[in-house]
Design an enzyme around this catalytic site. Structure first.
Site, PDB file in Angstrom:
ATOM      1  N   CYS A   1      -1.061  -7.262  -2.848  1.00 52.45           N
ATOM      2  CA  CYS A   1      -1.734  -6.576  -3.952  1.00 52.45           C
ATOM      3  C   CYS A   1      -1.858  -5.086  -3.666  1.00 52.45           C
ATOM      4  CB  CYS A   1      -3.106  -7.195  -4.191  1.00 52.45           C
ATOM      5  SG  CYS A   1      -3.983  -6.526  -5.625  1.00 52.45           S
TER       6      CYS A   1
ATOM      7  N   CYS B   1      -8.675 -14.099  -5.024  1.00 54.42           N
ATOM      8  CA  CYS B   1      -9.307 -13.888  -6.327  1.00 54.42           C
ATOM      9  C   CYS B   1      -8.722 -14.744  -7.436  1.00 54.42           C
ATOM     10  CB  CYS B   1      -9.249 -12.408  -6.710  1.00 54.42           C
ATOM     11  SG  CYS B   1      -7.582 -11.805  -7.077  1.00 54.42           S
TER      12      CYS B   1
END
Length: 374
Positions: A101, A199
Site C-alpha cells: 500500500c 484493513c
C-alpha cells in the site's frame, strides 16, 4: 511549500497535518477511499479505511482550517494491494499488504497525482525521518520513537519519492506526546484507538477470508523426509512458523511440537518439522530497491555490514549482505544473518539498515537454515 496531507482519520495524520500548517506550508487534506463498499470494512480500532475514518479526517481538516477532499483510489487499491495479497498467498508466500500500500498507493499513485496537481510534497503521519547527506542526497531514517518507528514499511521508497515526502512526526518522542498535542489542538481524534491488522479483512479472520478467494484443495502434510504425517484442507491457508491448527495424525519421534517449515503450492503440500529448522541463516531477496542513493557496495557487489529486519515490529539482527545476479541476470540480494531469524517466509520483506538509516529492501524469495544442511 504546497503540501498534500494524507488524512487517514487517525491521530497521527491529523497531528502531522497540524504541524505542516504550523510550519507555514500551504496544506490541503485528502482522504483516500480505498473500498467501493466502506461499510464492509472494520470499524473502531480495527481498520483504517472506514466511513468513520473519512468523517474523522474531515473534522480534523475543518479544525485546522484547510481544504478537504476524498480521492477514490479503490480500483487501484484492489488491483495493487488486495489482488496482489491473494495472488501471493495462492503462490504459497506471505505478503505484507501495508508495504504494498505504501509502495503503490500512498507513495506512487498519490504522490504522482499530487505532483501533477502542483504540490511539492506529500505529508503523512508515519513515524520516520527524511534527512539529506553532505551531497544533498535524500535518506530515510528511523524515527526518534523506536517503539512506533515505521521506517520498515517505508523501505520501498525511492530517492525521488523521498525528495517529495514529509514526515512531521519524526521528532516525536512518544505516541503519548502526539495524543497530548492532538488534545491541546482540539482535535477530536486525540483519544481514538490505533488501527491495526489488515484493513480490508473485515473480521480479522485472514484464513477464512482467503478461503473465499482461493480454491482450497485437500492435500498432505509431510515431514522433512517426505513421509505423510497428516492432511490439510488447503495449503494456502498455512504460514511458515505456524504451530497451531496442524492436526497431525502422526506424532514426532521425539514427542516435540512440529511447525510449518515450507509450503509447496504446486504440490499442494505443507512441510512440517522441528522448531530449530525455523531459524534461518541466509535470505535471498528479489524485487530489490534502495531507499535513497545506494551505498557504493551495491554497485561493486562487495559485502557490507548491516542490520536486517523482516517484520514491521521485529527486532533487527546483524548481517552481511551483497548483490549478485540470478541465472536470468536479474538482481538478487543475499543476506547472511549473523544471528539467525526464526520463521522467515517467502513473500515477506527484508529491510536493511545501517545505524538509523534504511538502505533498502527486497521481497524474500528463499531462506535457508544451516541446521537443515547435512
Amino acid at each position: 511549500m504546497k503540501v498534500l496531507a494524507a488524512m487517514s482519520g487517525g491521530v497521527d495524520s491529523a497531528v502531522a497535518a497540524a504541524r505542516a500548517v504550523e510550519a507555514g506550508h500551504e496544506v490541503v487534506g485528502v482522504h483516500l477511499a480505498l473500498s467501493r463498499m466502506p461499510g464492509t470494512l472494520r470499524t473502531g480500532s480495527r481498520g483504517c479505511c472506514t466511513i468513520e475514518d473519512s468523517t474523522d479526517a474531515w473534522k480534523a481538516c475543518e479544525k485546522l482550517g484547510i481544504p478537504y477532499y476524498v480521492w477514490d483510489f479503490s480500483e487501484r487499491f484492489k488491483e495493487d494491494v488486495v489482488d496482489d495479497f491473494i495472488a501471493e498467498y495462492a503462490a504459497g508466500r506471505t505478503p505484507n499488504p501495508c508495504m504494498r500500500c505504501n509502495e503503490r498507493i500512498k507513495f506512487a499513485a498519490l504522490l504522482e497525482k499530487a505532483l501533477a496537481l502542483g504540490f511539492d510534497a506529500v505529508c503523512t503521519g508515519h513515524y520516520a525521518r527524511v534527512d539529506q547527506d553532505a551531497d544533498g542526497n535524500y535518506e530515510l531514517h528511523r524515527a526518534n520513537d523506536w517503539a512506533k518507528d515505521q521506517s520498515y514499511v517505508l523501505g520501498v521508497l525511492t530517492h525521488e519519492q523521498l525528495k517529495h515526502s514529509m514526515f512531521p512526526l519524526a521528532d516525536a518522542q512518544t505516541k503519548a506526546e502526539v495524543r497530548a498535542e492532538a488534545e491541546r489542538r482540539g482535535l477530536s481524534v486525540a483519544k481514538k484507538p490505533d488501527s491495526h491488522d489488515i484493513c480490508f479483512i473485515s473480521d480479522g479472520d485472514t484464513r477464512g477470508w482467503l478461503a473465499e478467494k482461493i480454491e482450497m484443495t485437500p492435500g498432505e502434510i509431510v515431514d522433512q523426509s517426505g513421509a505423510k504425517v497428516g492432511t490439510h484442507e488447503g495449503a494456502n491457508a498455512f504460514t511458515v512458523g505456524q504451530r497451531r491448527g496442524l492436526k497431525l495424525g502422526t506424532p514426532a519421534a521425539d514427542g516435540k511440537p512440529r511447525f510449518v517449515l515450507e509450503i509447496r503450492p504446486k504440490e499442494n503440500t505443507v512441510v512440517v518439522g522441528p522448531e530449530q529448522l525455523l531459524a534461518m541463516d541466509e535470505i535471498r531477496g528479489i524485487k530489490v530497491s534502495w531507499a535513497g542513493e545506494p551505498i557504493a557496495e551495491v554497485h561493486s557487489g562487495a559485502e557490507f555490514d548491516c542490520m536486517a529486519q523482516v517484520r514491521a515490529h521485529g527486532d533487527p539482527v546483524p548481517a552481511r549482505a551483497h548483490m549478485i545476479t540470478d541465472d536470468e541476470g536479474a538482481p538478487l540480494l543475499v543476506v547472511n544473518l549473523i544471528d539467525p531469524l526464526r520463521g522467515v517466509a517467502p513473500g515477506q520483506t527484508v529491510v536493511l539498515y545501517q545505524g538509523t538509516r534504511v538502505l533498502g529492501q527486497a521481497t524474500i524469495d528463499a531462506a535457508r537454515s544451516l541446521a537443515s544442511v547435512d
